[in-house]
Motif scaffolding. Structure first.
Motif, PDB file in Angstrom:
ATOM      1  N   GLY A  50       0.817  -1.213   0.000  1.00 34.13           N
ATOM      2  CA  GLY A  50       0.000   0.000   0.000  1.00 34.13           C
ATOM      3  C   GLY A  50       0.849   1.260   0.000  1.00 34.13           C
ATOM      4  O   GLY A  50       2.067   1.229   0.184  1.00 34.13           O
ATOM      5  N   LYS A  51       0.194   2.384  -0.234  1.00 36.29           N
ATOM      6  CA  LYS A  51       0.866   3.679  -0.245  1.00 36.29           C
ATOM      7  C   LYS A  51       0.999   4.216   1.186  1.00 36.29           C
ATOM      8  O   LYS A  51       0.276   3.805   2.095  1.00 36.29           O
ATOM      9  CB  LYS A  51       0.080   4.675  -1.091  1.00 36.29           C
ATOM     10  CG  LYS A  51      -0.134   4.229  -2.530  1.00 36.29           C
ATOM     11  CD  LYS A  51       1.153   4.185  -3.316  1.00 36.29           C
ATOM     12  CE  LYS A  51       1.657   5.563  -3.630  1.00 36.29           C
ATOM     13  NZ  LYS A  51       2.878   5.541  -4.486  1.00 36.29           N
ATOM     14  N   GLY A  52       1.929   5.150   1.354  1.00 36.58           N
ATOM     15  CA  GLY A  52       2.023   5.860   2.622  1.00 36.58           C
ATOM     16  C   GLY A  52       3.197   5.481   3.495  1.00 36.58           C
ATOM     17  O   GLY A  52       3.354   6.034   4.591  1.00 36.58           O
ATOM     18  N   LYS A  53       4.043   4.562   3.047  1.00 33.14           N
ATOM     19  CA  LYS A  53       5.162   4.115   3.882  1.00 33.14           C
ATOM     20  C   LYS A  53       6.157   5.251   4.132  1.00 33.14           C
ATOM     21  O   LYS A  53       6.541   5.520   5.271  1.00 33.14           O
ATOM     22  CB  LYS A  53       5.861   2.922   3.210  1.00 33.14           C
ATOM     23  CG  LYS A  53       4.961   1.700   3.047  1.00 33.14           C
ATOM     24  CD  LYS A  53       5.670   0.562   2.343  1.00 33.14           C
ATOM     25  CE  LYS A  53       5.867   0.815   0.850  1.00 33.14           C
ATOM     26  NZ  LYS A  53       4.602   0.847   0.100  1.00 33.14           N
ATOM     27  N   SER A  54       6.580   5.904   3.056  1.00 32.75           N
ATOM     28  CA  SER A  54       7.517   7.015   3.208  1.00 32.75           C
ATOM     29  C   SER A  54       6.842   8.209   3.875  1.00 32.75           C
ATOM     30  O   SER A  54       7.445   8.886   4.718  1.00 32.75           O
ATOM     31  CB  SER A  54       8.070   7.432   1.841  1.00 32.75           C
ATOM     32  OG  SER A  54       8.817   6.391   1.247  1.00 32.75           O
ATOM     33  N   THR A  55       5.598   8.479   3.493  1.00 36.03           N
ATOM     34  CA  THR A  55       4.875   9.611   4.073  1.00 36.03           C
ATOM     35  C   THR A  55       4.802   9.483   5.586  1.00 36.03           C
ATOM     36  O   THR A  55       4.994  10.467   6.316  1.00 36.03           O
ATOM     37  CB  THR A  55       3.463   9.696   3.481  1.00 36.03           C
ATOM     38  OG1 THR A  55       3.559   9.865   2.062  1.00 36.03           O
ATOM     39  CG2 THR A  55       2.684  10.862   4.075  1.00 36.03           C
ATOM     40  N   ALA A  56       4.534   8.280   6.078  1.00 36.34           N
ATOM     41  CA  ALA A  56       4.477   8.057   7.527  1.00 36.34           C
ATOM     42  C   ALA A  56       5.832   8.299   8.170  1.00 36.34           C
ATOM     43  O   ALA A  56       5.935   8.895   9.248  1.00 36.34           O
ATOM     44  CB  ALA A  56       3.996   6.638   7.811  1.00 36.34           C
ATOM     45  N   ALA A  57       6.903   7.850   7.509  1.00 38.25           N
ATOM     46  CA  ALA A  57       8.246   8.039   8.057  1.00 38.25           C
ATOM     47  C   ALA A  57       8.616   9.520   8.110  1.00 38.25           C
ATOM     48  O   ALA A  57       9.201   9.990   9.088  1.00 38.25           O
ATOM     49  CB  ALA A  57       9.262   7.270   7.217  1.00 38.25           C
ATOM     50  N   PHE A  58       8.258  10.268   7.058  1.00 37.30           N
ATOM     51  CA  PHE A  58       8.573  11.692   7.054  1.00 37.30           C
ATOM     52  C   PHE A  58       7.722  12.446   8.077  1.00 37.30           C
ATOM     53  O   PHE A  58       8.171  13.438   8.663  1.00 37.30           O
ATOM     54  CB  PHE A  58       8.369  12.276   5.654  1.00 37.30           C
ATOM     55  CG  PHE A  58       9.299  11.700   4.631  1.00 37.30           C
ATOM     56  CD1 PHE A  58      10.614  11.411   4.947  1.00 37.30           C
ATOM     57  CD2 PHE A  58       8.856  11.429   3.346  1.00 37.30           C
ATOM     58  CE1 PHE A  58      11.484  10.873   4.010  1.00 37.30           C
ATOM     59  CE2 PHE A  58       9.706  10.896   2.396  1.00 37.30           C
ATOM     60  CZ  PHE A  58      11.024  10.618   2.726  1.00 37.30           C
ATOM     61  N   GLY A  59       6.503  11.992   8.280  1.00 36.69           N
ATOM     62  CA  GLY A  59       5.679  12.589   9.333  1.00 36.69           C
ATOM     63  C   GLY A  59       6.309  12.379  10.703  1.00 36.69           C
ATOM     64  O   GLY A  59       6.319  13.286  11.543  1.00 36.69           O
ATOM     65  N   LEU A  60       6.849  11.178  10.928  1.00 34.03           N
ATOM     66  CA  LEU A  60       7.565  10.903  12.168  1.00 34.03           C
ATOM     67  C   LEU A  60       8.770  11.828  12.310  1.00 34.03           C
ATOM     68  O   LEU A  60       9.057  12.345  13.397  1.00 34.03           O
ATOM     69  CB  LEU A  60       8.014   9.441  12.184  1.00 34.03           C
ATOM     70  CG  LEU A  60       8.842   8.989  13.385  1.00 34.03           C
ATOM     71  CD1 LEU A  60       8.013   9.052  14.660  1.00 34.03           C
ATOM     72  CD2 LEU A  60       9.368   7.575  13.158  1.00 34.03           C
ATOM     73  N   ALA A  61       9.469  12.049  11.190  1.00 38.87           N
ATOM     74  CA  ALA A  61      10.638  12.935  11.213  1.00 38.87           C
ATOM     75  C   ALA A  61      10.240  14.356  11.608  1.00 38.87           C
ATOM     76  O   ALA A  61      10.959  15.033  12.365  1.00 38.87           O
ATOM     77  CB  ALA A  61      11.329  12.928   9.851  1.00 38.87           C
ATOM     78  N   MET A  62       9.099  14.826  11.116  1.00 37.62           N
ATOM     79  CA  MET A  62       8.658  16.182  11.460  1.00 37.62           C
ATOM     80  C   MET A  62       8.320  16.288  12.945  1.00 37.62           C
ATOM     81  O   MET A  62       8.627  17.290  13.595  1.00 37.62           O
ATOM     82  CB  MET A  62       7.456  16.573  10.604  1.00 37.62           C
ATOM     83  CG  MET A  62       7.818  16.761   9.141  1.00 37.62           C
ATOM     84  SD  MET A  62       6.375  17.167   8.120  1.00 37.62           S
ATOM     85  CE  MET A  62       7.076  16.981   6.475  1.00 37.62           C
ATOM     86  N   ARG A  63       7.719  15.241  13.485  1.00 38.45           N
ATOM     87  CA  ARG A  63       7.433  15.235  14.921  1.00 38.45           C
ATOM     88  C   ARG A  63       8.735  15.245  15.708  1.00 38.45           C
ATOM     89  O   ARG A  63       8.857  15.932  16.732  1.00 38.45           O
ATOM     90  CB  ARG A  63       6.596  14.016  15.281  1.00 38.45           C
ATOM     91  CG  ARG A  63       5.189  14.018  14.701  1.00 38.45           C
ATOM     92  CD  ARG A  63       4.464  12.717  14.955  1.00 38.45           C
ATOM     93  NE  ARG A  63       4.256  12.462  16.373  1.00 38.45           N
ATOM     94  CZ  ARG A  63       3.713  11.343  16.848  1.00 38.45           C
ATOM     95  NH1 ARG A  63       3.342  10.384  16.012  1.00 38.45           N
ATOM     96  NH2 ARG A  63       3.550  11.181  18.139  1.00 38.45           N
ATOM     97  N   ALA A  64       9.728  14.469  15.242  1.00 35.43           N
ATOM     98  CA  ALA A  64      11.022  14.415  15.928  1.00 35.43           C
ATOM     99  C   ALA A  64      11.724  15.772  15.858  1.00 35.43           C
ATOM    100  O   ALA A  64      12.343  16.212  16.837  1.00 35.43           O
ATOM    101  CB  ALA A  64      11.893  13.327  15.303  1.00 35.43           C
ATOM    102  N   TRP A  65      11.639  16.429  14.691  1.00 31.70           N
ATOM    103  CA  TRP A  65      12.236  17.766  14.547  1.00 31.70           C
ATOM    104  C   TRP A  65      11.666  18.715  15.593  1.00 31.70           C
ATOM    105  O   TRP A  65      12.401  19.495  16.207  1.00 31.70           O
ATOM    106  CB  TRP A  65      11.968  18.322  13.151  1.00 31.70           C
ATOM    107  CG  TRP A  65      12.496  19.709  12.963  1.00 31.70           C
ATOM    108  CD1 TRP A  65      13.748  20.079  12.557  1.00 31.70           C
ATOM    109  CD2 TRP A  65      11.792  20.937  13.223  1.00 31.70           C
ATOM    110  NE1 TRP A  65      13.875  21.451  12.539  1.00 31.70           N
ATOM    111  CE2 TRP A  65      12.683  22.001  12.945  1.00 31.70           C
ATOM    112  CE3 TRP A  65      10.508  21.237  13.653  1.00 31.70           C
ATOM    113  CZ2 TRP A  65      12.320  23.330  13.080  1.00 31.70           C
ATOM    114  CZ3 TRP A  65      10.155  22.578  13.801  1.00 31.70           C
ATOM    115  CH2 TRP A  65      11.040  23.595  13.509  1.00 31.70           C
ATOM    116  N   ASN A  66      10.371  18.629  15.802  1.00 35.01           N
ATOM    117  CA  ASN A  66       9.705  19.506  16.763  1.00 35.01           C
ATOM    118  C   ASN A  66      10.218  19.287  18.181  1.00 35.01           C
ATOM    119  O   ASN A  66      10.153  20.190  19.021  1.00 35.01           O
ATOM    120  CB  ASN A  66       8.188  19.294  16.718  1.00 35.01           C
ATOM    121  CG  ASN A  66       7.425  20.344  17.506  1.00 35.01           C
ATOM    122  OD1 ASN A  66       7.554  21.525  17.243  1.00 35.01           O
ATOM    123  ND2 ASN A  66       6.638  19.897  18.483  1.00 35.01           N
TER     124      ASN A  66
END
Length: 204
Positions: free
Chosen positions: A32-48
């Protein structure tokens, strides 16, 4: 289950707070789609949270610039200018799309992937980043461009408090075995099945 009470408690001698702070190896896989999107979303939370981010994008063309790259690099510049969030280092570790491998030769791709993995190993040994995103890394494992035994040993025995998320289809069984969290994003249906494409510059 009562609110806030886990069903089972691991017999590891750790408190809940200590267990929450353990560095995780996470895998986003499936058709399914969304594997990278989920990882980048996690990265944005970590950046915060002020984490140091190392993002390594394998096999996708260096000419292709995804929206998450633009956003995260801007966040990295914001950190440099104001101190807000954390540093961001985005590296493209290969060329050629994962489903076509049209650009360059197989030897070129294999060399790029091997060099990229060597750099990641060096940074892990130095404990350089708090979070590593190895985007599309399952493919270079599948194609034999990196040694699976080396990857498994390195990720399983990485020092310090370093979180790692790996994305891509058909995650190797040994990677799945050592991972702390594995999410299989199964495909139910997709717009491309009926020839419908997403917005320009946006991959749904």
């Amino acid at each position: 289950m009562p609110k806030g009470v886990p069903i089972t408690v691991p017999d590891d001698g750790l408190t809940t707070a200590q267990r929450r702070n353990l560095p995780l190896l996470m895998v986003n896989t499936g058709d399914g789609k969304g594997k990278s999107t989920a990882a980048f979303g996690l990265a944005m939370r970590a950046w915060n949270q002020g984490w140091d981010l190392g993002i390594f994008q394998f096999v996708k063309s260096a000419k292709w610039r995804i929206g998450e790259q633009t956003v995260l690099e801007r966040l990295g510049r914001l950190h440099e200018e104001t101190g807000e969030g954390g540093p961001v280092d985005w590296q493209k570790m290969g060329s050629g799309w994962s489903w076509s491998r049209k650009e360059g030769s197989a030897e070129d791709h294999a060399r790029d992937a091997a060099e990229g993995w060597f750099e990641i190993k060096r940074r892990l040994a130095e404990e350089r980043h708090d979070l590593y995103v190895l985007d599309e890394f399952t493919y270079v494992m599948e194609w034999g461009w990196v040694d699976v035994d080396d990857v498994v040993e390195t990720l399983a025995n990485r020092p310090g408090r370093q979180f790692v998320v790996v994305t891509g289809r058909r995650a190797h069984p040994r990677l799945v075995e050592i991972a702390d969290t594995v999410t299989d994003m199964g495909k139910v249906k997709h717009q491309m099945d009926r020839g419908q494409k997403g917005q320009r510059g946006i991959e749904w």
